[in-house]
Design a protein around this motif. Structure first.
Motif, PDB file in Angstrom:
ATOM      1  N   ALA A  49      -0.075 -10.533   6.630  1.00 33.81           N
ATOM      2  CA  ALA A  49      -0.586 -10.281   5.283  1.00 33.81           C
ATOM      3  C   ALA A  49      -1.154  -8.867   5.230  1.00 33.81           C
ATOM      4  CB  ALA A  49      -1.667 -11.290   4.925  1.00 33.81           C
ATOM      5  N   GLY A  50      -1.395  -8.374   4.036  1.00 35.30           N
ATOM      6  CA  GLY A  50      -2.056  -7.088   3.879  1.00 35.30           C
ATOM      7  C   GLY A  50      -1.165  -5.955   3.442  1.00 35.30           C
ATOM      8  N   GLY A  51       0.119  -6.134   3.383  1.00 37.15           N
ATOM      9  CA  GLY A  51       1.007  -5.068   2.952  1.00 37.15           C
ATOM     10  C   GLY A  51       0.995  -4.906   1.439  1.00 37.15           C
ATOM     11  N   THR A  52       1.505  -3.799   0.970  1.00 37.57           N
ATOM     12  CA  THR A  52       1.592  -3.547  -0.461  1.00 37.57           C
ATOM     13  C   THR A  52       3.035  -3.290  -0.863  1.00 37.57           C
ATOM     14  OG1 THR A  52       1.228  -1.165  -0.203  1.00 37.57           O
ATOM     15  CG2 THR A  52      -0.717  -2.530  -0.571  1.00 37.57           C
ATOM     16  N   VAL A  53       3.306  -3.487  -2.130  1.00 32.53           N
ATOM     17  CA  VAL A  53       4.632  -3.228  -2.674  1.00 32.53           C
ATOM     18  C   VAL A  53       4.464  -2.756  -4.114  1.00 32.53           C
ATOM     19  CG1 VAL A  53       5.015  -5.601  -3.411  1.00 32.53           C
ATOM     20  CG2 VAL A  53       6.962  -4.162  -2.906  1.00 32.53           C
TER      21      VAL A  53
END
Length: 79
Positions: A49-53
């Motif tokens: 978890a923790g990624g951005t898009v």
């Protein structure tokens, strides 16, 4: 900016979900009606978890297109 804690009062959605993508619109629509949407991976039971898009949405064509993806949170947005 949405947070996982916003889902606390939504019943079992937070606990039962395998993944949660929190979307928000940081800016107003463009002249052609297109909208930039940012998303944060709040939960990923089978990964990190923790990624951005970032997505660009065009209502004229009903099209959602990925613009940028990062494995780390965007430091400017402070998720």
């Amino acid at each position: 900016v949405p947070k996982m804690s916003d889902l606390r009062d939504s019943g079992a959605i937070e606990q039962d979900a395998d993944g949660v993508l929190l979307l928000y619109r940081p800016a107003a629509a463009g002249a052609d009606g297109s909208v930039l949407l940012k998303g944060y991976v709040g939960k990923n039971r089978h990964g990190k978890a923790g990624g951005t898009v970032e997505f660009m949405y065009s209502p004229r064509f009903n099209l959602l297109k990925e613009v940028r993806r990062s494995s780390a949170p965007d430091p400017v947005d402070e998720f």
